[in-house]
Each structure stands twice: as C-alpha cells, then as structure tokens.
Write an enzyme that holds these catalytic residues in place. Structure first.
Site: not given
Ligand code: C5P
Length: 311
Positions: A15, A145
């Site tokens: 994406k 995501d």
């Molecule tokens: O959800 P995902 O594992 O992809 O996110 C990785 C990290 O990115 C999370 O642990 C967080 O630190 C940060 N993040 C965030 N806010 C979001 C998505 C991700 O702070 N909306």
C-alpha cells in the site's frame, strides 16, 4: 469447486498512504490516524499447502527484495495462521511459502500483505468459511494495516488505520516507488513523531480529520490535484531519522514527478508520475545521482487479498 484443496495460492497488495494524518497516541501507544490507503499492483504471494505432518505449521520465503525477512514465529503470515487456528479451533497445519516483492520494513505494508494473503489462503485451504469482513476483523489483531491489505482498492482508514471505508478513485494512477536501502522501524518513526510534537509543544488531535480535498481530487480523477494533495505527517520524523530521504524527494520532484512522498513510515518513497514512460524517465534521471536506489514502477490496484490458484 468440490473436494478438499491441497494447495491454495493468494496474493495481497502493498500500500501507499496518499495522505496520513497522525493524532494522539492511546494508552497502548497506538496513534489515531486519518489516512487514505491505495493498493499498489506490487504483490506479496502466499502459497499454502497441506503439510506431510498434518498439524505442522512451517514457512519458507523467497524474497525478491533487499532486507531480512523473519521466518520465526514473529513472521506475520505465521502469526495469521496461529490466530486462525486459535479463533476457529481447527488443528490443521500448513506449509506456507511467501514470495516477497514489497520492500521489507519499507512503509508499504509488506508484512501486513503477507498476513492478509495467508488469512485468505488458509481460510480456503482449511475450509473455514469466514467472510472477508471476518478476516479483516481478525487481521486488525495482527497489525493496523492488515485489514486494508484484505480490502484493497482505495480506502479511508480511521481509528488506528483499521476502520475502513472505500473511497471512489476512478483514475488508475502510476507510481514510481524508490527504496533507498536500509529500513525504518514503524514504532521508531511514531516515537520520533511524538518527540518532535513534544519539542514543538504541539498537541496532536484526538481524532485527526481526513483530507477532504484529497478525497474530492480522487473522486474527480484529477491527477494534478491528487499530486498536490499528497501529504504525510510521518514525513518529518522519517526525515529526522533518515535525512537523505529529503534529497531524494527533492530530486524526484525536480526530475518531473507530479508529486512525491515518504510512503507510510518510510523509507520507501512514492512518486506519482503520468504514465510508465514518464516514470522510466524520472527513474533514470534520479538514479544518475543515486545509483543505489531501487526503483519500481507500479499502478494502483482495485484488488485486495485474493485467491489466484486452488488445486
Ligand atoms: O500495527 P502494526 O504492528 O503495523 O504497528 C507497528 C507499530 O507502529 C506499533 O507497535 C506502534 O508502535 C506503531 N503504530 C502506531 N499507531 C498506529 C499504527 C502503528 O503508533 N496507528
């Protein structure tokens, strides 16, 4: 389709965040977002086979991009498989094989696409009968995501990026994606965002608002207006951590890109170009100065995770 499949192959898209507005973090450290996601025709492929040893879960990876891909239980496709087993009670196993084309830790949701493709492939292989909606809900537990990688197309993401609403975007867009080498860890970029906001004494909004101008430009299929609307509030923290990104963005714009942004948390850069030929020209000029850049042309895709073979 009759009989039990032995092998299912699914793809899921990387994406690009056409706009990314970041709000305050919640108690888990997750930030409120208002982002417009667009699926790229740059696909992760997950093949799922019934294993020799019926309950075994294994993973192999064939990566076409730079960077290390974890093959242990931290891999999002394996975590997706474990989550499906826990949620449905099935004890079936799978031999998973990922073909990676989306940059590793590049801000394009490659790991999330692996999880999405694994969910879709295993749902069929294990004959679980879950709907896409159910898979998206499960996927949200794996990463913010993942639901978008299941849905695809162009969509507005709110909440942590996992609350999705499709948005009309009738014009196909051509993107030049440039990976400058190295990677940025998403949590680190969000931490830098928090630190820079604190330093500036800025209070990120509790609920960031979607960019209505961008939504209108997408609905109208107006490429110039879409290019002007490209904006990413993780730009500043990403450039803080990787100052060279700013130079490459400037070079992409100088060499004719309609617009260019850091993709998600970076360091992949996404440049909007008129068409493939224009993209090749921009790519050649930018790579005269930065021969280490890996640039790929891709188009927007209407598809999310989907099954491409069953036998
Ligand atoms: O959800 P995902 O594992 O992809 O996110 C990785 C990290 O990115 C999370 O642990 C967080 O630190 C940060 N993040 C965030 N806010 C979001 C998505 C991700 O702070 N909306």
């Amino acid at each position: 389709m009759s009989g039990a499949p032995q092998r299912v192959v699914a793809t899921a898209p990387g994406k690009i965040n056409l706009s990314l507005r970041v709000g305050a973090a919640d108690e888990r450290g997750y930030h409120a977002l208002a982002t417009v996601f667009q699926a790229a025709d740059l696909l992760e492929t997950v093949e799922a086979r019934l294993p020799q040893d019926p309950g075994a879960l294994t993973l192999t990876v064939d990566s076409r991009v730079r960077g290390d891909v974890p093959v242990d239980t931290s891999n999002l496709a394996l975590r997706a498989a474990a989550l499906l087993r826990a949620e449905t009670g099935t004890t079936q196993g799978a031999a998973l094989h990922i073909t990676k084309r989306v940059p590793v830790a590049g801000g394009m949701g490659g790991g999330s696409a692996d999880a999405a493709a694994a969910l879709v492939a295993l749902n069929r292989l294990w004959r679980l009968g879950l709907s896409d909606r159910e898979l998206m809900l499960l996927g949200a537990g794996l990463g913010a995501d993942v639901p978008f990688a299941v849905l695809g197309g162009t969509a507005l993401g709110t909440g942590n990026g996992d609350q999705l609403q499709r948005v009309p975007a009738p014009a196909p867009l051509t993107w030049l994606l440039c990976a400058p080498g190295g990677h940025l860890a998403t949590p680190e970029v969000f931490r830098a965002f928090d630190a820079l906001a604190a330093q500036a004494d800025a209070q990120p909004p509790r609920t960031p608002r979607a960019d209505q101008h961008q939504l209108a430009a997408l609905a109208a299929g107006d490429r110039e207006a879409i290019a002007r609307s490209l904006a990413n509030e993780l730009h500043e923290p990403a450039v803080h951590l990787r100052p060279d990104l700013q130079e490459i963005l400037s070079a992409l714009r100088e060499h004719g890109a309609l617009g260019a942004i850091v993709s998600g948390s970076g360091p992949t850069l996404a440049a909007l170009v008129r068409d493939a030929q224009h993209g090749e020209e921009v790519s050649a000029r930018v790579r005269e100065d930065r021969g280490d850049l890996e640039c790929t042309l891709t188009r927007s895709s209407p598809y999310g995770a989907r099954i491409v073979a069953v036998d």
